[in-house]
Write a protein that holds these residues in place. Structure first.
Motif, short mmCIF file in Angstrom:
data_model
loop_
_atom_site.label_atom_id
_atom_site.label_comp_id
_atom_site.label_asym_id
_atom_site.label_seq_id
_atom_site.Cartn_x
_atom_site.Cartn_y
_atom_site.Cartn_z
N LEU A 210 -10.53 43.97 22.60
CA LEU A 210 -9.36 44.83 22.35
C LEU A 210 -8.14 44.04 21.87
CD1 LEU A 210 -9.62 47.10 25.55
CD2 LEU A 210 -10.48 47.60 23.25
N ASN A 211 -8.33 42.71 21.65
CA ASN A 211 -7.21 41.86 21.25
C ASN A 211 -6.07 41.87 22.26
OD1 ASN A 211 -7.22 40.20 18.90
ND2 ASN A 211 -7.75 42.08 17.76
N LYS A 212 -6.44 41.92 23.55
CA LYS A 212 -5.42 41.88 24.61
C LYS A 212 -5.36 40.47 25.17
CE LYS A 212 -5.36 45.20 27.81
NZ LYS A 212 -5.86 46.28 28.71
N SER A 213 -4.24 40.14 25.83
CA SER A 213 -4.09 38.75 26.30
C SER A 213 -5.10 38.43 27.41
CB SER A 213 -2.66 38.52 26.78
OG SER A 213 -2.46 39.21 27.97
N LEU A 214 -5.41 37.13 27.53
CA LEU A 214 -6.39 36.65 28.51
C LEU A 214 -5.63 35.91 29.62
CD1 LEU A 214 -9.00 35.20 25.96
CD2 LEU A 214 -8.94 37.49 26.99
N PRO A 215 -5.41 36.59 30.76
CA PRO A 215 -4.56 36.00 31.81
C PRO A 215 -5.28 34.91 32.60
CG PRO A 215 -5.40 38.16 32.50
CD PRO A 215 -5.93 37.91 31.13
N VAL A 216 -5.03 33.66 32.26
CA VAL A 216 -5.65 32.53 32.96
C VAL A 216 -4.76 32.13 34.13
CG1 VAL A 216 -6.41 30.13 32.73
CG2 VAL A 216 -6.68 31.72 30.80
N TYR A 217 -5.34 32.14 35.34
CA TYR A 217 -4.54 31.80 36.52
C TYR A 217 -4.24 30.30 36.56
CZ TYR A 217 -6.10 36.37 38.39
OH TYR A 217 -6.37 37.70 38.60
N GLY A 218 -2.99 29.96 36.85
CA GLY A 218 -2.60 28.55 37.00
C GLY A 218 -2.87 27.79 35.71
N LYS A 219 -3.48 26.61 35.88
CA LYS A 219 -3.74 25.77 34.69
C LYS A 219 -5.16 25.98 34.16
CE LYS A 219 -0.49 22.01 35.57
NZ LYS A 219 0.13 22.28 36.90
N GLY A 220 -5.92 26.84 34.82
CA GLY A 220 -7.30 27.11 34.35
C GLY A 220 -8.27 25.99 34.70
N VAL A 221 -7.90 25.14 35.68
CA VAL A 221 -8.76 23.99 35.96
C VAL A 221 -9.70 24.23 37.16
CG1 VAL A 221 -7.25 22.27 34.93
CG2 VAL A 221 -6.91 22.92 37.33
N ASN A 222 -9.63 25.41 37.74
CA ASN A 222 -10.53 25.71 38.86
C ASN A 222 -11.97 25.79 38.35
OD1 ASN A 222 -7.80 26.96 39.10
ND2 ASN A 222 -8.44 27.06 41.22
N VAL A 223 -12.90 25.37 39.21
CA VAL A 223 -14.29 25.27 38.78
C VAL A 223 -15.16 26.28 39.54
CG1 VAL A 223 -16.32 23.74 38.77
CG2 VAL A 223 -14.05 22.82 38.24
N ARG A 224 -16.01 26.97 38.80
CA ARG A 224 -16.98 27.89 39.40
C ARG A 224 -18.37 27.53 38.90
NH1 ARG A 224 -13.14 28.40 42.02
NH2 ARG A 224 -12.00 30.28 42.65
N ARG A 291 -3.39 32.55 41.31
CA ARG A 291 -3.81 33.38 42.44
C ARG A 291 -3.35 32.70 43.73
NH1 ARG A 291 -10.19 34.13 42.80
NH2 ARG A 291 -9.85 36.01 41.57
N ALA A 292 -2.85 33.47 44.70
CA ALA A 292 -2.45 32.89 45.99
C ALA A 292 -3.68 32.28 46.67
CB ALA A 292 -1.84 33.97 46.88
N GLY A 293 -3.54 31.05 47.13
CA GLY A 293 -4.63 30.39 47.88
C GLY A 293 -5.86 30.11 47.04
N HIS A 294 -5.70 30.00 45.73
CA HIS A 294 -6.82 29.88 44.78
C HIS A 294 -7.74 28.69 45.11
CE1 HIS A 294 -7.81 30.26 40.18
NE2 HIS A 294 -8.87 30.37 40.95
N ASP A 295 -8.99 28.95 45.48
CA ASP A 295 -9.95 27.88 45.77
C ASP A 295 -10.19 27.06 44.50
OD1 ASP A 295 -10.28 28.56 48.42
OD2 ASP A 295 -12.07 29.78 48.08
N MET A 296 -10.21 25.71 44.66
CA MET A 296 -10.30 24.85 43.47
C MET A 296 -11.71 24.79 42.89
SD MET A 296 -9.02 23.13 41.16
CE MET A 296 -7.30 23.04 41.56
N ARG A 297 -12.69 24.55 43.76
CA ARG A 297 -14.04 24.34 43.17
C ARG A 297 -15.12 24.85 44.12
NH1 ARG A 297 -17.28 19.42 43.72
NH2 ARG A 297 -19.13 19.71 42.44
N TYR A 298 -16.09 25.55 43.54
CA TYR A 298 -17.31 25.92 44.26
C TYR A 298 -18.49 25.30 43.52
CZ TYR A 298 -14.47 30.06 45.68
OH TYR A 298 -13.50 30.91 46.14
N ALA A 299 -19.45 24.76 44.26
CA ALA A 299 -20.67 24.24 43.63
C ALA A 299 -21.79 24.23 44.67
CB ALA A 299 -20.46 22.84 43.09
#
Ligand code: NAD
Ligand code: TYD
Length: 352
Positions: A210-224, A291-299
């Protein structure tokens, strides 16, 4: 239908992962009667199981897992041998906005399912199983190295993960105290068809379209750690049939991405699919408040599942992502259906 070998009650079968579990069981096991129990919250949609609704070994019952009498009624009517419990509130951002519904559904709902299973099976547990589907988020957040194993101490940090951690403890308590036959699995982030577009991938696929903005939380460095949803459904099938009672199995794809890298890859693939100039969709990336309390990395370390039950992920990530994008682009009607009405209010509230 042919002679019923066993009845499997799947809770949350109209949700994202549940519909893949239901479809797999209905198609693969014609002798199983598969009962899909779902309250049809905003996240549950019968369109997700439309292709199996006419199968003779499939039934749907609308019920709320927090309603003791309703759940007793379901057990009386269907007499399930196996419960695969997926019904839950599942979105971290919603758990920050409205934590109490997570406590109610994930804790009271799971306790209600356990208690009714116990009552209904009357301590005769031959051929019975209560399978609880959980998340890797119960283990907390990793630094740059290391993996979650089954023995990793619980350290949940969001109302969502805390309520799921509590539900895991309840399941183990019913197993330990009452001898209820239980098994649990904790899986990493799933992606694939029929995921509600509040989660990262379907939200961003739709926004790019839809050409809408992509809201990336923080710096986008969290890992999933991303796993294709059908691989999760296959793992659930394997654990239900071959898993050892009382055990926990971690499920994951060994497929870690930083959010921003994943989003850039998504943009690149979508530019190609939509015939846009290279780099066009990346221009939609907008960094927003974290995001409040945003977990950094899950693996996840899924060695136990691989070694004990022979399960392996089937898809390379780029292949799975391409399939997923195609599905959302080909199923515009589904997306329009789930994003009309209340979704607009949600979007406005969360993203302004
Ligand atoms: P989802 O939000 O898409 O689906 C949840 C389903 O549960 C919906 O159909 C909803 O209607 C139903 N439900 C909610 N409250 C209910 C109630 N009170 N009574 C009956 N039904 C109710 O969630 P999902 O992503 O499919 O996740 C399913 C399960 O897997 C959850 O337990 C979740 O914690 C777990 N899990 C999810 C992921 C993931 O990446 N999505 C990863 C690991 C584990
Ligand atoms: P999500 O799909 O909500 O899954 P979870 O929080 O359970 O891992 O989010 C995946 C990652 O993407 C997570 O690090 C949060 C981030 N994210 C954004 O940056 N923007 C968004 O709009 C959303 C929904 C998620």
């Amino acid at each position: 239908m042919e002679k019923i070998e066993k009845t499997v009650l799947v809770t949350g079968g109209a949700g994202f992962i549940g519909n893949h579990v239901v479809r797999r069981l209905v198609n693969k096991y014609p002798n199983y009667r598969v009962v899909n129990l779902d309250v049809l919250s905003y996240a549950g949609n019968l369109e997700n199981v439309k292709d199996v609704e006419r199968e003779s070994n499939y039934d749907f019952v609308r019920a709320d897992i927090t309603d003791l009498e309703e759940i007793r009624g379901v057990f009386t009517t269907y007499a399930p041998d196996v419960v695969i419990h997926l019904a839950a509130e599942s979105h971290v951002d919603r758990s920050i906005e409205d934590p109490l519904i997570f406590v109610k559904t994930n804790l009271l709902g799971t306790a209600t399912m356990l208690q009714v299973a116990k009552e209904s099976w009357k301590d005769n547990y031959e051929g019975k199983l209560f399978y609880h589907v959980s998340t890797d988020e119960v283990y907390g957040s990793l630094g740059e190295t290391g993996f979650f194993v089954e023995e990793t101490p619980y350290d949940p940090r969001s109302p969502y993960s805390a309520s799921k951690a509590g539900s895991d403890h309840l399941v183990r308590a019913w197993g330990h105290t009452f001898g209820l036959p239980i098994v649990l699995s904790n899986c990493s982030n799933n992606y694939g068809p029929y995921q509600f577009p509040e989660k990262l991938l379907p939200l961003f696929i739709n926004n790019i379209k839809l050409n809408k903005s992509l809201p990336v939380y923080g710096k986008g460095v969290n890992v999933r750690d991303w796993l294709y949803v059908e691989d999760h459904a296959r793992a659930i099938d394997d654990i239900m049939h071959k898993g050892k009672q009382g055990e926990t199995y971690n499920i994951g794809g060994h497929n870690e991405y930083r959010n921003i890298d994943l989003i850039r890859l998504l943009c690149k693939l979508m530019d190609k699919k939509l015939g846009r100039p290279e780099g066009a969709s990346e221009g939609l990336i907008t960094y927003v408040t974290d995001r409040a309390g945003h977990d950094m990395r899950y693996a996840i370390d899924a060695t136990k599942l691989k070694e004990d039950l022979g399960w392996m992920p089937s898809l390379q990530f780029e292949e799975g992502l391409a399939k997923t994008i195609d599905w959302y682009l080909d199923n515009e009607e589904w997306m329009t259906g789930v994003t009309s009405g209340a979704y607009q209010t949600y979007y406005e509230k969360m993203y302004g």
